[in-house]
Design a protein around this motif. Structure first.
Motif, PDB file in Angstrom:
ATOM      1  N   ASP A 101       0.829  -1.204   0.000  1.00  5.24           N
ATOM      2  CA  ASP A 101       0.000   0.000   0.000  1.00  5.24           C
ATOM      3  C   ASP A 101       0.864   1.254   0.000  1.00  5.24           C
ATOM      4  O   ASP A 101       0.527   2.252  -0.655  1.00  5.24           O
ATOM      5  N   GLU A 102       1.989   1.219   0.712  1.00  3.39           N
ATOM      6  CA  GLU A 102       2.874   2.390   0.772  1.00  3.39           C
ATOM      7  C   GLU A 102       3.497   2.681  -0.591  1.00  3.39           C
ATOM      8  O   GLU A 102       3.624   3.838  -0.991  1.00  3.39           O
ATOM      9  N   GLU A 103       3.909   1.640  -1.303  1.00  2.00           N
ATOM     10  CA  GLU A 103       4.487   1.845  -2.629  1.00  2.00           C
ATOM     11  C   GLU A 103       3.442   2.393  -3.593  1.00  2.00           C
ATOM     12  O   GLU A 103       3.741   3.253  -4.434  1.00  2.00           O
ATOM     13  N   ALA A 104       2.217   1.912  -3.492  1.00  2.00           N
ATOM     14  CA  ALA A 104       1.141   2.433  -4.332  1.00  2.00           C
ATOM     15  C   ALA A 104       0.880   3.897  -4.015  1.00  2.00           C
ATOM     16  O   ALA A 104       0.701   4.727  -4.920  1.00  2.00           O
ATOM     17  N   LYS A 105       0.878   4.231  -2.738  1.00  2.00           N
ATOM     18  CA  LYS A 105       0.662   5.620  -2.319  1.00  2.00           C
ATOM     19  C   LYS A 105       1.755   6.524  -2.859  1.00  2.00           C
ATOM     20  O   LYS A 105       1.493   7.635  -3.342  1.00  2.00           O
ATOM     21  N   SER A 106       2.983   6.043  -2.827  1.00  5.25           N
ATOM     22  CA  SER A 106       4.113   6.825  -3.328  1.00  5.25           C
ATOM     23  C   SER A 106       3.982   7.069  -4.831  1.00  5.25           C
ATOM     24  O   SER A 106       4.255   8.176  -5.321  1.00  5.25           O
ATOM     25  N   MET A 107       3.554   6.047  -5.575  1.00  5.61           N
ATOM     26  CA  MET A 107       3.380   6.207  -7.020  1.00  5.61           C
ATOM     27  C   MET A 107       2.297   7.237  -7.319  1.00  5.61           C
ATOM     28  O   MET A 107       2.443   8.073  -8.220  1.00  5.61           O
ATOM     29  N   ILE A 108       1.219   7.204  -6.553  1.00  7.77           N
ATOM     30  CA  ILE A 108       0.137   8.170  -6.747  1.00  7.77           C
ATOM     31  C   ILE A 108       0.626   9.581  -6.438  1.00  7.77           C
ATOM     32  O   ILE A 108       0.337  10.540  -7.170  1.00  7.77           O
ATOM     33  N   ASP A 126     -12.232  -1.318  -0.109  1.00  8.61           N
ATOM     34  CA  ASP A 126     -12.247   0.083  -0.509  1.00  8.61           C
ATOM     35  C   ASP A 126     -10.859   0.681  -0.270  1.00  8.61           C
ATOM     36  O   ASP A 126     -10.036   0.114   0.440  1.00  8.61           O
ATOM     37  N   ASN A 127     -10.573   1.779  -0.946  1.00  6.22           N
ATOM     38  CA  ASN A 127      -9.306   2.476  -0.717  1.00  6.22           C
ATOM     39  C   ASN A 127      -9.531   3.966  -0.901  1.00  6.22           C
ATOM     40  O   ASN A 127     -10.627   4.406  -1.265  1.00  6.22           O
ATOM     41  N   LEU A 128      -8.503   4.754  -0.642  1.00  2.53           N
ATOM     42  CA  LEU A 128      -8.603   6.206  -0.754  1.00  2.53           C
ATOM     43  C   LEU A 128      -7.687   6.729  -1.855  1.00  2.53           C
ATOM     44  O   LEU A 128      -7.210   7.867  -1.792  1.00  2.53           O
ATOM     45  N   GLY A 129      -7.458   5.889  -2.874  1.00  2.24           N
ATOM     46  CA  GLY A 129      -6.679   6.359  -4.011  1.00  2.24           C
ATOM     47  C   GLY A 129      -7.424   7.496  -4.694  1.00  2.24           C
ATOM     48  O   GLY A 129      -8.569   7.327  -5.104  1.00  2.24           O
ATOM     49  N   PRO A 130      -6.804   8.679  -4.809  1.00  2.00           N
ATOM     50  CA  PRO A 130      -7.507   9.808  -5.418  1.00  2.00           C
ATOM     51  C   PRO A 130      -7.738   9.588  -6.900  1.00  2.00           C
ATOM     52  O   PRO A 130      -6.835   9.166  -7.613  1.00  2.00           O
ATOM     53  N   THR A 131      -8.941   9.816  -7.351  1.00  2.00           N
ATOM     54  CA  THR A 131      -9.385   9.669  -8.725  1.00  2.00           C
ATOM     55  C   THR A 131      -9.512   8.192  -9.117  1.00  2.00           C
ATOM     56  O   THR A 131      -9.129   7.285  -8.387  1.00  2.00           O
ATOM     57  N   ILE A 133      -7.923   6.622 -11.520  1.00  2.32           N
ATOM     58  CA  ILE A 133      -6.629   5.991 -11.752  1.00  2.32           C
ATOM     59  C   ILE A 133      -5.913   5.710 -10.439  1.00  2.32           C
ATOM     60  O   ILE A 133      -5.228   4.700 -10.284  1.00  2.32           O
ATOM     61  N   GLY A 134      -6.069   6.611  -9.457  1.00  2.21           N
ATOM     62  CA  GLY A 134      -5.470   6.377  -8.151  1.00  2.21           C
ATOM     63  C   GLY A 134      -6.021   5.132  -7.495  1.00  2.21           C
ATOM     64  O   GLY A 134      -5.296   4.375  -6.842  1.00  2.21           O
ATOM     65  N   GLY A 135      -7.329   4.902  -7.684  1.00  2.00           N
ATOM     66  CA  GLY A 135      -7.934   3.691  -7.139  1.00  2.00           C
ATOM     67  C   GLY A 135      -7.377   2.442  -7.780  1.00  2.00           C
ATOM     68  O   GLY A 135      -7.231   1.400  -7.123  1.00  2.00           O
ATOM     69  N   TYR A 136      -7.066   2.527  -9.073  1.00  2.43           N
ATOM     70  CA  TYR A 136      -6.459   1.399  -9.799  1.00  2.43           C
ATOM     71  C   TYR A 136      -5.099   1.056  -9.213  1.00  2.43           C
ATOM     72  O   TYR A 136      -4.817  -0.105  -8.877  1.00  2.43           O
ATOM     73  N   ILE A 137      -4.251   2.066  -9.083  1.00  2.72           N
ATOM     74  CA  ILE A 137      -2.897   1.834  -8.556  1.00  2.72           C
ATOM     75  C   ILE A 137      -2.963   1.322  -7.122  1.00  2.72           C
ATOM     76  O   ILE A 137      -2.261   0.381  -6.750  1.00  2.72           O
ATOM     77  N   ALA A 138      -3.835   1.948  -6.318  1.00  2.00           N
ATOM     78  CA  ALA A 138      -3.934   1.559  -4.910  1.00  2.00           C
ATOM     79  C   ALA A 138      -4.421   0.133  -4.729  1.00  2.00           C
ATOM     80  O   ALA A 138      -4.102  -0.528  -3.729  1.00  2.00           O
ATOM     81  N   SER A 139      -5.178  -0.370  -5.691  1.00  5.97           N
ATOM     82  CA  SER A 139      -5.762  -1.707  -5.546  1.00  5.97           C
ATOM     83  C   SER A 139      -4.779  -2.832  -5.869  1.00  5.97           C
ATOM     84  O   SER A 139      -4.993  -3.980  -5.446  1.00  5.97           O
ATOM     85  N   LEU A 140      -3.719  -2.547  -6.624  1.00  7.62           N
ATOM     86  CA  LEU A 140      -2.867  -3.615  -7.142  1.00  7.62           C
ATOM     87  C   LEU A 140      -2.265  -4.527  -6.069  1.00  7.62           C
ATOM     88  O   LEU A 140      -2.320  -5.754  -6.205  1.00  7.62           O
ATOM     89  N   PRO A 141      -1.657  -3.988  -5.004  1.00  6.16           N
ATOM     90  CA  PRO A 141      -1.085  -4.900  -3.996  1.00  6.16           C
ATOM     91  C   PRO A 141      -2.128  -5.830  -3.383  1.00  6.16           C
ATOM     92  O   PRO A 141      -1.855  -7.009  -3.154  1.00  6.16           O
TER      93      PRO A 141
END
Length: 464
Positions: free
Chosen positions: A31-38, A427-432, A434-442
């Protein structure tokens, strides 16, 4: 409807020095790596845009406006779209996509196959180490006509001769033109689903990436048509067992996976599976940001995403036999025609913030057009009305999704729970979107590993 080339910034930021291994390591594992990418995407500044890195037909001012006013489209996406204009072909012979005069008798039968490539960047410096094979197979469209469709099998290095498990990816919105087919774009290094493909390959799963009916092959691609998407996915999963060199057979455990339009296709495949492909060994499924109710999705869609409405109106009009010239002015007809020949990023840039009331003869919105002409077609795409297999299902959705309302994902998960299915809702808090897509991967990969190992994921039905 994965709205923009999610990880286009990934390859652009890598520059020319990354190796395939380095590129794969940038797929977020936590989740941290996804957050960093976003956060890296959000930090991009539009001031670097100029005539040399903006697509033809889009002014620098327009591109900067889109980047500054939208959290969805970044500078890297604009630069990426510009890079696509000078790319060579995909490496798959053009005549491969031509449908032969006669198709096989059964759905899921292979027509032909050819070696292909999977690049992670549009400069073709980062070739993935997986073996890639594109194949054509028979499927059937909503009218009952036999159609040829294509898909790509990617086999990771060190894979077993007989695959224990494999992932079937239904892609997000690519566009509706043949040039936008994932099998073409993977060979050009322009496929944004590359991040999901790389994520599955890194876990040593063979991967099948579906093109959908009419995307690459002859005939129209019926955008967001759940029947044709679902059949494309299921028949690709059957056909890959016949592909020469494939390690996937009838005993291989399959996971169906997709996000946005791909989430719709995955959910549709689940609803069609019992009747259309009862013998497939589907072990689990992951459906993200599913537009389970297209009417609700269209109603809430921001003008940033007018391109999606243009894709839909074009496809729905062809399905319904509607003459758009009766409703759209010349500007509207030109917008539909142009978008129909553009892949996702270009179409988004060209049409961002377009007020659809300026495209109609009477000043009505596209929402009004849907109400008047396409309500029945849109209603036929509604998900959650049919049974799905008794397998673990992951539904993931960002609470901050700006394309597909979060409530739709939650409602679909709840509907499947009420029907007695085992559903993990993440659920996640990936913004937008596309952010939800990245946040969901892990979380998708954790779910995948657990279900392939026969372990039951957490059931969220008690809280839905």
């Amino acid at each position: 409807m994965l709205s923009t080339a999610a990880v286009t910034g990934l390859t652009l930021t890598l520059g020319t020095v990354a190796s395939p291994a380095q590129a794969q390591s940038l797929v977020p594992q936590t989740d941290e790596e996804a957050k960093s990418m976003i956060e890296d995407r959000e930090a991009e500044d539009s001031s670097s845009l100029n005539k040399s890195n903006v697509p033809e037909g889009v002014s620098v001012e327009q591109a900067r406006k889109v980047v500054d006013k939208s959290d969805e489209i970044t500078t890297a996406d604009v630069e990426y779209a510009a890079a696509l204009e000078d790319l060579p072909d995909s490496g798959v012979p053009e005549d491969f996509y031509q449908t032969p005069a006669t198709l096989p008798e059964n759905n899921g039968d292979v027509v032909k196959q050819t070696a292909s490539k999977f690049y992670l960047d549009p400069i073709k410096l980062i070739e993935h180490s997986a073996e890639s094979e594109t194949f054509m197979y028979r499927t059937t469209d909503e009218e009952g006509d036999a159609r040829a469709a294509t898909a790509t099998l990617l086999t990771p290095e060190g894979a077993d001769e007989q695959a224990k498990d494999a992932v079937v990816i239904a892609p997000g919105t690519q566009g509706i033109a043949d040039k936008c087919a994932p099998s073409r774009q993977m060979g050009m290094g322009t496929e944004y689903e590359g991040i999901s493909v790389s994520s599955a390959l890194a876990a040593k799963h063979p991967v099948v990436v579906v093109d959908y009916i009419g995307l690459g092959t002859e005939g129209d691609h019926s955008y967001l048509n759940r029947v044709e998407e679902g059949r494309s996915v299921l028949d690709a999963a059957k056909a890959v067992q016949q592909v020469e060199g494939s390690s996937i057979d009838e005993d291989t455990k399959l996971q169906l996976r997709g996000y946005s339009q791909g989430g719709q296709a995955t959910a549709a495949a689940l609803e069609l599976a019992a009747e259309w492909a009862p013998d497939l060994n589907i072990a689990s499924a992951s459906a993200g940001a599913v537009p389970a109710d297209l009417y609700a999705t269209v109603s809430d869609l921001s003008s940033v995403y007018t391109a999606f409405l243009l894709y839909g109106v074009d496809s729905f009009a062809k399905k319904g036999g509607v003459d758009l010239s009766e409703y759209l002015n010349q500007k509207g007809l030109d917008a539909v025609e142009t978008a129909s020949n553009e892949c996702t990023i270009d179409a988004l840039l060209t049409n961002a913030f377009t007020d659809t009331t300026t495209l109609t003869k009477d000043g009505a919105s596209f929402q009004d057009l849907v109400d008047e002409e396409f309500a029945s077609i849109v209603d036929k795409q509604r998900l959650g009305r049919a049974e799905i297999p008794d397998i673990p299902v992951l539904v993931n959705h960002s609470r901050l999704d700006d394309v597909v309302p979060f409530e739709l994902g939650e409602e679909l998960a709840s509907t499947w729970c009420d029907a007695g299915n085992r559903v993990a809702f993440e659920d996640n808090l990936g913004p937008t979107h596309i952010g939800g897509y990245i946040a969901s991967l892990p979380r998708v990969e954790i779910f995948t590993s657990r279900t392939f190992d026969g372990k039951a994921p957490l059931d969220s039905c008690w809280r839905l």
